[in-house]
Design a protein around this motif. Sequence first.
Motif, PDB file in Angstrom:
ATOM      1  N   ARG A  25       3.124   0.895 -24.106  1.00 29.76           N
ATOM      2  CA  ARG A  25       1.903   1.713 -24.053  1.00 29.76           C
ATOM      3  C   ARG A  25       0.721   0.964 -23.448  1.00 29.76           C
ATOM      4  O   ARG A  25      -0.309   1.566 -23.158  1.00 29.76           O
ATOM      5  CB  ARG A  25       1.534   2.175 -25.466  1.00 29.76           C
ATOM      6  CG  ARG A  25       2.582   3.066 -26.121  1.00 29.76           C
ATOM      7  CD  ARG A  25       2.123   3.513 -27.497  1.00 29.76           C
ATOM      8  NE  ARG A  25       0.913   4.320 -27.427  1.00 29.76           N
ATOM      9  CZ  ARG A  25       0.080   4.533 -28.448  1.00 29.76           C
ATOM     10  NH1 ARG A  25       0.329   3.978 -29.617  1.00 29.76           N
ATOM     11  NH2 ARG A  25      -0.987   5.281 -28.314  1.00 29.76           N
ATOM     12  N   ASP A  28      -1.489   2.056 -20.337  1.00 28.01           N
ATOM     13  CA  ASP A  28      -2.243   3.306 -20.446  1.00 28.01           C
ATOM     14  C   ASP A  28      -3.660   2.976 -20.892  1.00 28.01           C
ATOM     15  O   ASP A  28      -3.872   2.444 -21.987  1.00 28.01           O
ATOM     16  CB  ASP A  28      -1.554   4.228 -21.457  1.00 28.01           C
ATOM     17  CG  ASP A  28      -2.242   5.571 -21.591  1.00 28.01           C
ATOM     18  OD1 ASP A  28      -3.312   5.770 -20.969  1.00 28.01           O
ATOM     19  OD2 ASP A  28      -1.735   6.417 -22.345  1.00 28.01           O
ATOM     20  N   ALA A  29      -4.655   3.293 -20.064  1.00 27.80           N
ATOM     21  CA  ALA A  29      -6.041   2.978 -20.398  1.00 27.80           C
ATOM     22  C   ALA A  29      -6.471   3.642 -21.704  1.00 27.80           C
ATOM     23  O   ALA A  29      -7.263   3.074 -22.465  1.00 27.80           O
ATOM     24  CB  ALA A  29      -6.958   3.411 -19.259  1.00 27.80           C
ATOM     25  N   GLN A  30      -5.939   4.844 -21.973  1.00 29.21           N
ATOM     26  CA  GLN A  30      -6.319   5.540 -23.206  1.00 29.21           C
ATOM     27  C   GLN A  30      -5.866   4.781 -24.452  1.00 29.21           C
ATOM     28  O   GLN A  30      -6.533   4.817 -25.480  1.00 29.21           O
ATOM     29  CB  GLN A  30      -5.739   6.955 -23.215  1.00 29.21           C
ATOM     30  CG  GLN A  30      -6.414   7.892 -22.225  1.00 29.21           C
ATOM     31  CD  GLN A  30      -5.912   9.322 -22.366  1.00 29.21           C
ATOM     32  OE1 GLN A  30      -4.842   9.576 -22.924  1.00 29.21           O
ATOM     33  NE2 GLN A  30      -6.685  10.263 -21.859  1.00 29.21           N
ATOM     34  N   TYR A  31      -4.757   4.080 -24.347  1.00 31.03           N
ATOM     35  CA  TYR A  31      -4.275   3.259 -25.462  1.00 31.03           C
ATOM     36  C   TYR A  31      -5.326   2.224 -25.844  1.00 31.03           C
ATOM     37  O   TYR A  31      -5.641   2.030 -27.025  1.00 31.03           O
ATOM     38  CB  TYR A  31      -2.964   2.584 -25.067  1.00 31.03           C
ATOM     39  CG  TYR A  31      -2.491   1.519 -26.023  1.00 31.03           C
ATOM     40  CD1 TYR A  31      -1.910   1.848 -27.245  1.00 31.03           C
ATOM     41  CD2 TYR A  31      -2.622   0.162 -25.709  1.00 31.03           C
ATOM     42  CE1 TYR A  31      -1.465   0.859 -28.120  1.00 31.03           C
ATOM     43  CE2 TYR A  31      -2.173  -0.826 -26.574  1.00 31.03           C
ATOM     44  CZ  TYR A  31      -1.604  -0.474 -27.776  1.00 31.03           C
ATOM     45  OH  TYR A  31      -1.177  -1.454 -28.640  1.00 31.03           O
ATOM     46  N   TRP A  32      -5.889   1.562 -24.831  1.00 28.99           N
ATOM     47  CA  TRP A  32      -6.903   0.543 -25.089  1.00 28.99           C
ATOM     48  C   TRP A  32      -8.226   1.161 -25.530  1.00 28.99           C
ATOM     49  O   TRP A  32      -8.945   0.582 -26.357  1.00 28.99           O
ATOM     50  CB  TRP A  32      -7.103  -0.313 -23.837  1.00 28.99           C
ATOM     51  CG  TRP A  32      -5.877  -1.054 -23.444  1.00 28.99           C
ATOM     52  CD1 TRP A  32      -5.084  -0.837 -22.345  1.00 28.99           C
ATOM     53  CD2 TRP A  32      -5.260  -2.139 -24.145  1.00 28.99           C
ATOM     54  NE1 TRP A  32      -4.040  -1.705 -22.318  1.00 28.99           N
ATOM     55  CE2 TRP A  32      -4.112  -2.522 -23.417  1.00 28.99           C
ATOM     56  CE3 TRP A  32      -5.575  -2.820 -25.325  1.00 28.99           C
ATOM     57  CZ2 TRP A  32      -3.288  -3.561 -23.823  1.00 28.99           C
ATOM     58  CZ3 TRP A  32      -4.747  -3.866 -25.736  1.00 28.99           C
ATOM     59  CH2 TRP A  32      -3.622  -4.214 -24.986  1.00 28.99           C
ATOM     60  N   GLN A  33      -8.536   2.332 -25.005  1.00 27.93           N
ATOM     61  CA  GLN A  33      -9.758   3.016 -25.424  1.00 27.93           C
ATOM     62  C   GLN A  33      -9.691   3.390 -26.899  1.00 27.93           C
ATOM     63  O   GLN A  33     -10.670   3.230 -27.642  1.00 27.93           O
ATOM     64  CB  GLN A  33      -9.996   4.252 -24.561  1.00 27.93           C
ATOM     65  CG  GLN A  33     -10.401   3.908 -23.130  1.00 27.93           C
ATOM     66  CD  GLN A  33     -10.382   5.099 -22.194  1.00 27.93           C
ATOM     67  OE1 GLN A  33      -9.696   6.101 -22.438  1.00 27.93           O
ATOM     68  NE2 GLN A  33     -11.094   4.999 -21.087  1.00 27.93           N
ATOM     69  N   HIS A  34      -8.527   3.877 -27.340  1.00 28.93           N
ATOM     70  CA  HIS A  34      -8.359   4.229 -28.756  1.00 28.93           C
ATOM     71  C   HIS A  34      -8.453   3.010 -29.662  1.00 28.93           C
ATOM     72  O   HIS A  34      -8.870   3.115 -30.823  1.00 28.93           O
ATOM     73  CB  HIS A  34      -7.013   4.930 -28.964  1.00 28.93           C
ATOM     74  CG  HIS A  34      -6.956   6.302 -28.357  1.00 28.93           C
ATOM     75  ND1 HIS A  34      -5.777   6.910 -27.967  1.00 28.93           N
ATOM     76  CD2 HIS A  34      -7.940   7.178 -28.045  1.00 28.93           C
ATOM     77  CE1 HIS A  34      -6.040   8.095 -27.453  1.00 28.93           C
ATOM     78  NE2 HIS A  34      -7.342   8.290 -27.488  1.00 28.93           N
ATOM     79  N   LYS A  35      -8.072   1.852 -29.156  1.00 31.96           N
ATOM     80  CA  LYS A  35      -8.165   0.605 -29.919  1.00 31.96           C
ATOM     81  C   LYS A  35      -9.532  -0.066 -29.776  1.00 31.96           C
ATOM     82  O   LYS A  35      -9.781  -1.122 -30.362  1.00 31.96           O
ATOM     83  CB  LYS A  35      -7.072  -0.376 -29.467  1.00 31.96           C
ATOM     84  CG  LYS A  35      -5.662   0.042 -29.855  1.00 31.96           C
ATOM     85  CD  LYS A  35      -4.625  -0.902 -29.260  1.00 31.96           C
ATOM     86  CE  LYS A  35      -4.692  -2.281 -29.879  1.00 31.96           C
ATOM     87  NZ  LYS A  35      -3.966  -2.407 -31.143  1.00 31.96           N
ATOM     88  N   ASP A  36     -10.419   0.567 -29.013  1.00 34.23           N
ATOM     89  CA  ASP A  36     -11.764   0.040 -28.760  1.00 34.23           C
ATOM     90  C   ASP A  36     -11.706  -1.361 -28.145  1.00 34.23           C
ATOM     91  O   ASP A  36     -12.476  -2.247 -28.508  1.00 34.23           O
ATOM     92  CB  ASP A  36     -12.589   0.026 -30.055  1.00 34.23           C
ATOM     93  CG  ASP A  36     -14.093  -0.114 -29.784  1.00 34.23           C
ATOM     94  OD1 ASP A  36     -14.536   0.314 -28.699  1.00 34.23           O
ATOM     95  OD2 ASP A  36     -14.800  -0.667 -30.645  1.00 34.23           O
ATOM     96  N   SER A  41     -15.090  -1.624 -16.533  1.00 37.37           N
ATOM     97  CA  SER A  41     -14.208  -1.096 -15.487  1.00 37.37           C
ATOM     98  C   SER A  41     -14.830  -1.369 -14.125  1.00 37.37           C
ATOM     99  O   SER A  41     -16.021  -1.686 -14.015  1.00 37.37           O
ATOM    100  CB  SER A  41     -13.968   0.405 -15.666  1.00 37.37           C
ATOM    101  OG  SER A  41     -15.194   1.113 -15.521  1.00 37.37           O
ATOM    102  N   TRP A  49      -9.340  -1.252 -15.253  1.00 39.84           N
ATOM    103  CA  TRP A  49      -9.891  -1.307 -16.599  1.00 39.84           C
ATOM    104  C   TRP A  49      -9.814  -2.731 -17.125  1.00 39.84           C
ATOM    105  O   TRP A  49      -8.788  -3.396 -16.993  1.00 39.84           O
ATOM    106  CB  TRP A  49      -9.115  -0.373 -17.534  1.00 39.84           C
ATOM    107  CG  TRP A  49      -9.207   1.068 -17.143  1.00 39.84           C
ATOM    108  CD1 TRP A  49      -8.333   1.783 -16.378  1.00 39.84           C
ATOM    109  CD2 TRP A  49     -10.262   1.972 -17.482  1.00 39.84           C
ATOM    110  NE1 TRP A  49      -8.769   3.071 -16.223  1.00 39.84           N
ATOM    111  CE2 TRP A  49      -9.959   3.218 -16.885  1.00 39.84           C
ATOM    112  CE3 TRP A  49     -11.449   1.850 -18.231  1.00 39.84           C
ATOM    113  CZ2 TRP A  49     -10.783   4.323 -17.015  1.00 39.84           C
ATOM    114  CZ3 TRP A  49     -12.267   2.960 -18.362  1.00 39.84           C
ATOM    115  CH2 TRP A  49     -11.936   4.183 -17.767  1.00 39.84           C
TER     116      TRP A  49
END
Length: 234
Positions: A25, A28-36, A41, A49
């Motif tokens: 995972r 996936d940039a969203q994975y890192w966004q969800h983990k803050d 960028s 990212w």
Amino acid sequence: MLKTIEQNNLYIVFDDSLISDDIERCFDAQYWQHKDKVTGSATGRGTTWFVQLKTIQAALRHYRRGGLFGKIISDHYFFTGWQDTRSVAEFHLLKTLKDLDVNVPTPIAARVVKKGMTYQADLLSEKIPNAQDLVSILQQRQLNDVEYQAIALQIKKMHQAQVNHTDLNIHNILLDTQGNAWIIDFDKCYEESGEEWKEGNLKRLLRSFNKEVNKRQIKWGIKDWECLIKAYHQ
């Protein structure tokens, strides 16, 4: 230690000493966004990212085509084998250079997703801390002889490693706040025997200096080039 995951349509190579997150995972940039964990960028052909890992800051890049063809097929490449793919090849080339003490980003992980006869690719590599590219610096000030010598040393070491940087320009050379020079962006670069191509690398670099003098009025002159070349040949 390098590890690989190979499935029917997926190939990942990664250094498990640098990343302990869910490896399937982490592209996936969203994975890192969800983990803050996203720290910033940058935009070019796509968005790169910047994410914070436990021990290193990383840059996550999805490979995209440029030029007219890239407007038609933006991020798919013809598949001929896992090791020939853009991200895996760049990962291993960075590893080779790093092992030979050339200042390049540390490779962290590469992924290839195969789709029929084509594939898509992603790379996680080190974001060099406290560094700017030469274009940004030269718009603000001139470089001194020591800085040009540092740049020349890294180019020379790269060439001694027989690596042909096919896009050696001043956007792809960084200086950090400690005065260290770094070379980045090894997509489509490769190992090559012989000596003739090295002069081509240097001529390309000179063209990029001249181009940015005209385009951005960078603080650079031919005496600076002579300093760099003298250091390269020492």
